[in-house]
Each structure stands twice: as C-alpha cells, then as structure tokens.
Design an enzyme around this catalytic site. Structure first.
Site, PDB file in Angstrom:
ATOM      1  CE  LYS A   1     -55.706 -98.657 -26.969  1.00 41.59           C
ATOM      2  NZ  LYS A   1     -55.488 -97.288 -26.525  1.00 41.59           N
TER       3      LYS A   1
ATOM      4  CG  ASP B   1     -45.917-104.316 -16.063  1.00 42.78           C
ATOM      5  OD1 ASP B   1     -46.939-104.748 -16.627  1.00 42.78           O
ATOM      6  OD2 ASP B   1     -44.777-104.399 -16.561  1.00 42.78           O
TER       7      ASP B   1
ATOM      8  CG  ASP C   1     -51.739 -96.508 -16.398  1.00 40.31           C
ATOM      9  OD1 ASP C   1     -52.607 -96.537 -17.299  1.00 40.31           O
ATOM     10  OD2 ASP C   1     -50.551 -96.185 -16.636  1.00 40.31           O
TER      11      ASP C   1
ATOM     12  CG  ASP D   1     -58.150 -97.367 -23.826  1.00 40.43           C
ATOM     13  OD1 ASP D   1     -58.102 -97.746 -25.006  1.00 40.43           O
ATOM     14  OD2 ASP D   1     -58.214 -96.160 -23.504  1.00 40.43           O
TER      15      ASP D   1
ATOM     16  N   GLY E   1     -57.906 -92.056 -16.310  1.00 39.49           N
ATOM     17  CA  GLY E   1     -59.092 -92.486 -15.546  1.00 39.49           C
ATOM     18  C   GLY E   1     -60.424 -92.330 -16.279  1.00 39.49           C
TER      19      GLY E   1
ATOM     20  CD1 TRP F   1     -61.929 -95.604 -21.643  1.00 48.95           C
ATOM     21  CD2 TRP F   1     -61.768 -97.836 -21.581  1.00 48.95           C
ATOM     22  NE1 TRP F   1     -61.868 -96.054 -22.929  1.00 48.95           N
ATOM     23  CE2 TRP F   1     -61.756 -97.412 -22.930  1.00 48.95           C
ATOM     24  CE3 TRP F   1     -61.661 -99.196 -21.304  1.00 48.95           C
ATOM     25  CZ2 TRP F   1     -61.664 -98.324 -23.996  1.00 48.95           C
ATOM     26  CZ3 TRP F   1     -61.564-100.100 -22.356  1.00 48.95           C
ATOM     27  CH2 TRP F   1     -61.571 -99.678 -23.693  1.00 48.95           C
TER      28      TRP F   1
HETATM   29  C1  LIG Z   1     -54.604 -94.816 -23.892  1.00 49.77           C
HETATM   30  S1  LIG Z   1     -54.055 -94.793 -22.215  1.00 49.77           S
HETATM   31  C2  LIG Z   1     -55.500 -95.270 -21.349  1.00 49.77           C
HETATM   32  C3  LIG Z   1     -56.558 -94.215 -21.280  1.00 49.77           C
HETATM   33  C4  LIG Z   1     -57.658 -94.557 -20.304  1.00 49.77           C
HETATM   34  N1  LIG Z   1     -58.433 -95.709 -20.749  1.00 49.77           N
HETATM   35  C5  LIG Z   1     -58.615 -93.408 -20.102  1.00 49.77           C
HETATM   36  O1  LIG Z   1     -59.744 -93.473 -20.593  1.00 49.77           O
HETATM   37  O2  LIG Z   1     -58.251 -92.449 -19.411  1.00 49.77           O
HETATM   38  C6  LIG Z   1     -53.061 -96.237 -22.140  1.00 49.77           C
HETATM   39  C7  LIG Z   1     -52.434 -96.497 -20.783  1.00 49.77           C
HETATM   40  O3  LIG Z   1     -51.897 -97.829 -20.752  1.00 49.77           O
HETATM   41  C8  LIG Z   1     -50.885 -97.820 -19.750  1.00 49.77           C
HETATM   42  N2  LIG Z   1     -50.079 -99.054 -19.803  1.00 49.77           N
HETATM   43  C9  LIG Z   1     -49.355 -99.522 -20.841  1.00 49.77           C
HETATM   44  N3  LIG Z   1     -48.736-100.674 -20.501  1.00 49.77           N
HETATM   45  C10 LIG Z   1     -49.103-100.961 -19.220  1.00 49.77           C
HETATM   46  C11 LIG Z   1     -48.803-102.021 -18.306  1.00 49.77           C
HETATM   47  N4  LIG Z   1     -48.010-103.050 -18.671  1.00 49.77           N
HETATM   48  N5  LIG Z   1     -49.331-101.983 -17.053  1.00 49.77           N
HETATM   49  C12 LIG Z   1     -50.129-100.951 -16.692  1.00 49.77           C
HETATM   50  N6  LIG Z   1     -50.469 -99.925 -17.521  1.00 49.77           N
HETATM   51  C13 LIG Z   1     -49.957 -99.920 -18.762  1.00 49.77           C
HETATM   52  C14 LIG Z   1     -50.119 -96.549 -20.063  1.00 49.77           C
HETATM   53  O4  LIG Z   1     -49.340 -96.135 -18.959  1.00 49.77           O
HETATM   54  C15 LIG Z   1     -51.267 -95.572 -20.417  1.00 49.77           C
HETATM   55  O5  LIG Z   1     -51.613 -94.785 -19.313  1.00 49.77           O
END
Ligand SMILES: C[S@@+](CC[C@H](N)C(=O)[O-])C[C@H]1O[C@@H](n2cnc3c(N)ncnc32)[C@H](O)[C@@H]1O
Length: 204
Positions: free
Chosen positions: A157, A93, A75, A117, A55, A57
């Site tokens: 990203k 998803d 997420d 991200d 959370g 961002w």
């Molecule tokens: C680097 S973290 C994000 C950090 C977040 N921006 C923060 O500042 O707290 C990447 C996230 O992308 C999510 N993710 C990856 N593929 C996804 C998808 N298809 N649908 C939803 N979330 C996804 C992962 O579960 C993970 O929590």
C-alpha cells in the site's frame, strides 16, 4: 444523496461483512480482492505481513496458504493471536534489522510473498504523511531485498503523492511485472493505492 453518502454506505457494507465473517478489519477485503484478481499468494507459501495489526490481511493470507504454508505478522502494535498454528507474530519495527533477523529465523530461509499495508500514524499534514508513507514503502522494499525469494511476489500500500512515481519506479527495477490498482473495497476518495509486483529479480 451524493458521492459521500455512497462511499459511507460502501464502508459500512465492508464493516458489517467483516463483523459477520469474523475478519479483524475491513482491510481484509482489499487483500482478498487483490489476491483474487492477481493471484499473489498460493497454497504452501510463506508470507511476511508488514504492518499486520490487528490481523485482517494475515487472516486472508492464512486462508490462501492453507495448512502447508505460514504467515508471519509484524507490527509495532501487539497482534492478538489467531487460532491457527501457521500464524506467527512479532512485535516490533520492520525497519529494524534485528526484527528482520527474527523474521528470517522463523521462516528459516526466504519468503514467497511479502505484503505491506503499513501506514504511519497520520499527522493530518498531507506532505508529511506522504513522506512517512513513502519511507515505509521504501523500507518494505528493503525487506524484499532481505528475505524475498527469487520470483517472489510483493503487495504494497502506498499513498498517492509526490513520491508515488518514484516508489513504482524502484519496484519496477526489481520485479518482472508491476501493476498499480485500487480494489473495490478501498475508499474512492482515499489517497491509498496498491502496488502488486510479481516475479522478484533477486540480484544476490
Ligand atoms: C492500516 S494498519 C494495517 C491493517 C492490517 N493490514 C489489517 O488488515 O488488519 C497499519 C499498521 O502499520 C503498522 N506500522 C506502521 N509502521 C510500522 C513499522 N515501522 N513497523 C511495524 N508496523 C508498522 C501500524 O502499527 C498499523 O498497525
């Protein structure tokens, strides 16, 4: 004391700052720095945050949109609620149309900003991780097609790799201005890059 030591110190610095300022992740500073420089999110905006857990961002986006705006975090993982009535979360998803439908219902219309991200679970196999990241980037762009309003903004990203230029090319076709950048809080040696696209050209 070399580059690695400096990078680790910088990491530690953002980690400590995030703790002190009660941001949920060091990643918060990446969006904070991007938004300061490129002014992507403004007061009153509706923002869709893809891959939002835990959370960090979303916290920055909520500060930027203020009381009149809203942020929807999506997420695969559960996102712990924030003490902010303008924050909504969806566990699912974002490549799934049903989940996008839920986002659309929440914003009742179009969003001014989409931020992503999202990262795949890393396998350690570089080519595979790059491909998965590129696939998520592609899907984040599809989310823009679904629910970003005309002239809206997008922050993404993406990993630098064979697919990177193609991702940038696809984004350039849909937005007025596109910049690739690495905010100071992003680790120097990491493959992550940030694409800041403004002025979505809605075709339909
Ligand atoms: C680097 S973290 C994000 C950090 C977040 N921006 C923060 O500042 O707290 C990447 C996230 O992308 C999510 N993710 C990856 N593929 C996804 C998808 N298809 N649908 C939803 N979330 C996804 C992962 O579960 C993970 O929590």
């Amino acid at each position: 004391m070399g580059k690695k030591w400096n990078a680790e110190r910088k990491n530690e610095h953002y980690y400590k700052m995030a703790k002190k300022e009660q941001y949920r992740s060091r990643a918060s500073y990446k969006l904070l720095q991007l938004n300061k420089r490129f002014k992507v999110i403004k007061s009153g905006d509706k923002v869709v945050d893809l891959g939002a857990a835990p959370g960090g961002w979303s916290q920055i986006a909520l500060e930027a949109v203020g009381e009149e705006g809203m942020v929807i975090g999506v997420d695969l993982e559960w996102i712990r609620p924030l003490d902010d009535e303008n924050f909504y979360t969806i566990r699912g998803d974002f490549t799934n149309e049903e989940i996008l439908g839920q986002v659309k219902d929440l914003i009742s219309g179009m969003a001014q900003v989409v931020i992503s991200d999202a990262s795949p679970k890393l396998s350690g196999i570089k080519d595979m991780d790059n491909l998965r990241s590129a696939d998520l980037a592609d899907n984040a762009l599809k989310v823009c097609d679904h629910l970003l309003m005309h002239s809206g903004n997008f922050v993404l990203k993406a990993f630098q790799g064979a697919e990177f230029e193609n991702i940038v090319k696809n984004i350039k076709e849909r937005f007025k201005t596109v910049k690739t950048t690495k905010p100071p809080s992003s680790k120097k040696g990491s493959v992550e890059m940030y694409i800041v696209a403004k002025g979505f050209k809605r075709m339909f």
